[in-house]
Design a protein around this motif. Sequence first.
Motif, PDB file in Angstrom:
ATOM      1  N   ARG A  32      56.294  43.947  36.837  1.00 38.04           N
ATOM      2  CA  ARG A  32      55.063  44.583  36.361  1.00 38.04           C
ATOM      3  C   ARG A  32      53.873  43.643  36.507  1.00 38.04           C
ATOM      4  N   ALA A  33      54.068  42.365  36.157  1.00 37.29           N
ATOM      5  CA  ALA A  33      52.977  41.393  36.236  1.00 37.29           C
ATOM      6  C   ALA A  33      52.517  41.196  37.677  1.00 37.29           C
ATOM      7  N   PHE A  34      53.457  41.001  38.585  1.00 38.76           N
ATOM      8  CA  PHE A  34      53.078  40.767  39.978  1.00 38.76           C
ATOM      9  C   PHE A  34      52.431  42.007  40.595  1.00 38.76           C
ATOM     10  N   ASP A  35      52.924  43.197  40.249  1.00 35.67           N
ATOM     11  CA  ASP A  35      52.302  44.425  40.755  1.00 35.67           C
ATOM     12  C   ASP A  35      50.858  44.542  40.265  1.00 35.67           C
ATOM     13  N   ALA A  36      50.636  44.224  38.997  1.00 31.19           N
ATOM     14  CA  ALA A  36      49.280  44.291  38.443  1.00 31.19           C
ATOM     15  C   ALA A  36      48.375  43.261  39.118  1.00 31.19           C
ATOM     16  N   GLN A  37      48.894  42.071  39.357  1.00 32.26           N
ATOM     17  CA  GLN A  37      48.095  41.028  39.992  1.00 32.26           C
ATOM     18  C   GLN A  37      47.733  41.396  41.428  1.00 32.26           C
ATOM     19  N   LEU A  38      48.680  41.956  42.163  1.00 33.56           N
ATOM     20  CA  LEU A  38      48.402  42.365  43.538  1.00 33.56           C
ATOM     21  C   LEU A  38      47.395  43.511  43.565  1.00 33.56           C
ATOM     22  N   ASN A  39      47.503  44.423  42.619  1.00 32.56           N
ATOM     23  CA  ASN A  39      46.531  45.509  42.519  1.00 32.56           C
ATOM     24  C   ASN A  39      45.146  44.969  42.201  1.00 32.56           C
ATOM     25  N   PHE A  40      45.087  43.995  41.310  1.00 31.38           N
ATOM     26  CA  PHE A  40      43.825  43.354  40.934  1.00 31.38           C
ATOM     27  C   PHE A  40      43.149  42.741  42.158  1.00 31.38           C
ATOM     28  N   VAL A  41      43.922  41.996  42.936  1.00 32.66           N
ATOM     29  CA  VAL A  41      43.371  41.337  44.119  1.00 32.66           C
ATOM     30  C   VAL A  41      42.892  42.367  45.135  1.00 32.66           C
ATOM     31  N   SER A  42      43.721  43.387  45.395  1.00 32.79           N
ATOM     32  CA  SER A  42      43.369  44.392  46.390  1.00 32.79           C
ATOM     33  C   SER A  42      42.101  45.146  45.993  1.00 32.79           C
ATOM     34  N   GLU A  43      41.978  45.498  44.718  1.00 28.53           N
ATOM     35  CA  GLU A  43      40.793  46.224  44.272  1.00 28.53           C
ATOM     36  C   GLU A  43      39.554  45.330  44.312  1.00 28.53           C
ATOM     37  N   MET A  44      39.715  44.043  43.992  1.00 29.80           N
ATOM     38  CA  MET A  44      38.575  43.142  44.086  1.00 29.80           C
ATOM     39  C   MET A  44      38.112  43.015  45.532  1.00 29.80           C
ATOM     40  N   MET A  45      39.060  42.838  46.466  1.00 32.08           N
ATOM     41  CA  MET A  45      38.676  42.708  47.866  1.00 32.08           C
ATOM     42  C   MET A  45      37.940  43.951  48.355  1.00 32.08           C
ATOM     43  N   SER A  46      38.330  45.115  47.875  1.00 31.98           N
ATOM     44  CA  SER A  46      37.675  46.355  48.279  1.00 31.98           C
ATOM     45  C   SER A  46      36.244  46.444  47.775  1.00 31.98           C
ATOM     46  N   SER A  47      35.927  45.674  46.747  1.00 32.06           N
ATOM     47  CA  SER A  47      34.585  45.720  46.162  1.00 32.06           C
ATOM     48  C   SER A  47      33.636  44.693  46.795  1.00 32.06           C
ATOM     49  N   LEU A  48      34.148  43.830  47.678  1.00 33.44           N
ATOM     50  CA  LEU A  48      33.352  42.743  48.240  1.00 33.44           C
ATOM     51  C   LEU A  48      32.834  43.078  49.636  1.00 33.44           C
ATOM     52  N   SER A  49      31.833  42.332  50.060  1.00 35.70           N
ATOM     53  CA  SER A  49      31.322  42.455  51.420  1.00 35.70           C
ATOM     54  C   SER A  49      32.299  41.760  52.374  1.00 35.70           C
ATOM     55  N   PRO A  50      32.260  42.091  53.677  1.00 35.54           N
ATOM     56  CA  PRO A  50      33.153  41.424  54.637  1.00 35.54           C
ATOM     57  C   PRO A  50      33.000  39.913  54.618  1.00 35.54           C
ATOM     58  N   GLY A  51      31.778  39.413  54.489  1.00 33.00           N
ATOM     59  CA  GLY A  51      31.568  37.971  54.458  1.00 33.00           C
ATOM     60  C   GLY A  51      32.189  37.315  53.252  1.00 33.00           C
ATOM     61  N   ASP A  52      32.123  37.984  52.100  1.00 31.94           N
ATOM     62  CA  ASP A  52      32.702  37.425  50.878  1.00 31.94           C
ATOM     63  C   ASP A  52      34.222  37.484  50.915  1.00 31.94           C
ATOM     64  N   ARG A  53      34.786  38.533  51.520  1.00 32.35           N
ATOM     65  CA  ARG A  53      36.241  38.597  51.683  1.00 32.35           C
ATOM     66  C   ARG A  53      36.722  37.465  52.581  1.00 32.35           C
ATOM     67  N   LEU A  54      35.961  37.180  53.627  1.00 33.99           N
ATOM     68  CA  LEU A  54      36.323  36.099  54.533  1.00 33.99           C
ATOM     69  C   LEU A  54      36.311  34.768  53.797  1.00 33.99           C
ATOM     70  N   ARG A  55      35.308  34.543  52.981  1.00 34.82           N
ATOM     71  CA  ARG A  55      35.193  33.278  52.257  1.00 34.82           C
ATOM     72  C   ARG A  55      36.311  33.104  51.231  1.00 34.82           C
ATOM     73  N   LEU A  56      36.628  34.143  50.502  1.00 36.15           N
ATOM     74  CA  LEU A  56      37.594  34.027  49.414  1.00 36.15           C
ATOM     75  C   LEU A  56      39.040  34.073  49.883  1.00 36.15           C
ATOM     76  N   ALA A  57      39.306  34.829  50.959  1.00 34.99           N
ATOM     77  CA  ALA A  57      40.709  35.072  51.302  1.00 34.99           C
ATOM     78  C   ALA A  57      41.004  35.002  52.789  1.00 34.99           C
ATOM     79  N   GLY A  58      40.014  34.658  53.608  1.00 40.28           N
ATOM     80  CA  GLY A  58      40.266  34.579  55.038  1.00 40.28           C
ATOM     81  C   GLY A  58      40.475  35.925  55.707  1.00 40.28           C
ATOM     82  N   LEU A  59      40.058  37.011  55.036  1.00 39.15           N
ATOM     83  CA  LEU A  59      40.221  38.350  55.595  1.00 39.15           C
ATOM     84  C   LEU A  59      39.096  38.611  56.593  1.00 39.15           C
ATOM     85  N   THR A  60      39.457  39.053  57.781  1.00 38.63           N
ATOM     86  CA  THR A  60      38.488  39.195  58.855  1.00 38.63           C
ATOM     87  C   THR A  60      37.966  40.616  59.028  1.00 38.63           C
TER      88      THR A  60
END
Length: 227
Positions: A198-226
Motif C-alpha cells: 500500500r505504501a509503495f503504491d501510494a508513493q508511486l501514485n504521488f510521484v506520477s501525479e506530481m510529474m503530470s503537474s509539472l512543465s517538461p523542463g521541470d520534469r527533466l530537472r527533477l527526474a530526467g524525464l524527456t
Amino acid sequence: MNKRSLTAIVAAVLMSLTAASANHLKPTQHFSDTRGGKTLNQIIPGQFGRWQQQEISSGIVNPQQQQLLDELYSEQVSRTYISDQGYRIMLSIAYGKNQNDSFQVHLPEICYPAQGFQVVSSAPTTIDTPFGTIPAKQLKTTYQSQRIEPVTYWTTIGNHAVRSGTDKKLKEIQYAMEGQIADGLLFRVSSVDPNLPRAFDAQLNFVSEMMSSLSPGDRLRLAGLTR
C-alpha cells in the motif's frame, strides 16, 4: 648528458604537460547556471492531483545538523502531503550545484541509520509515469521495531536519473568532458505505514501525479524525464 638525467628531464616534461592538460580540461562552467533561476520551492506545487500540502511538516528524517546541510546542499525541500483519502506522504529533496561525494551522506541507506533506523531491505525499481520511467530504489526501514517507514527515492546528475554509483560517476565524467560541473539532486518520498504494498503504491501514485503537474523542463530537472 647521461641516460639518468635524460630520463629525469623527459619525466619532468611529461608531468608538466599532464598538469597543463588537466588544468585545461578541468570543468569551469556550472551546469546549474543553465537552470534559469527557478528554485525547487517554486517548482514543487503545493497541490496536485489528489494531494495537498500540509502546513506543518513533521517526521521527515534529516539526521544532519542544519549547518552541515546548508554547507552540503544549495537547496532543500521538506514537506508533508495528504491525499483526499487522508494518506500522508513525506517529501524530501536535496539539491547540490556542485555534485561531489559528500552528496552521498543524504542517501537513505546512510541517513536513516544515522537517525537510529534500520534498513531492512533495499531493491531497485522503476516508476512508470506518462512521460517515461524513473529508475529508483525502494527501502523498508524500521525504528525500534515500532515505526515502519517504506521509502522510495532516486538521484539525478544534471538532467539524468542514475541507476547506480557507477552510473553516477560516468555521468559526472561525461559532463566534465563537456567542460561542465554537474549538479545533483536526491528526490525522496516516504510514509509511515506497515503495509508495504500500500505504501509503495501510494508513493508511486504521488510521484506520477506530481510529474503530470509539472512543465517538461521541470520534469527533466527533477527526474530526467524527456517528455
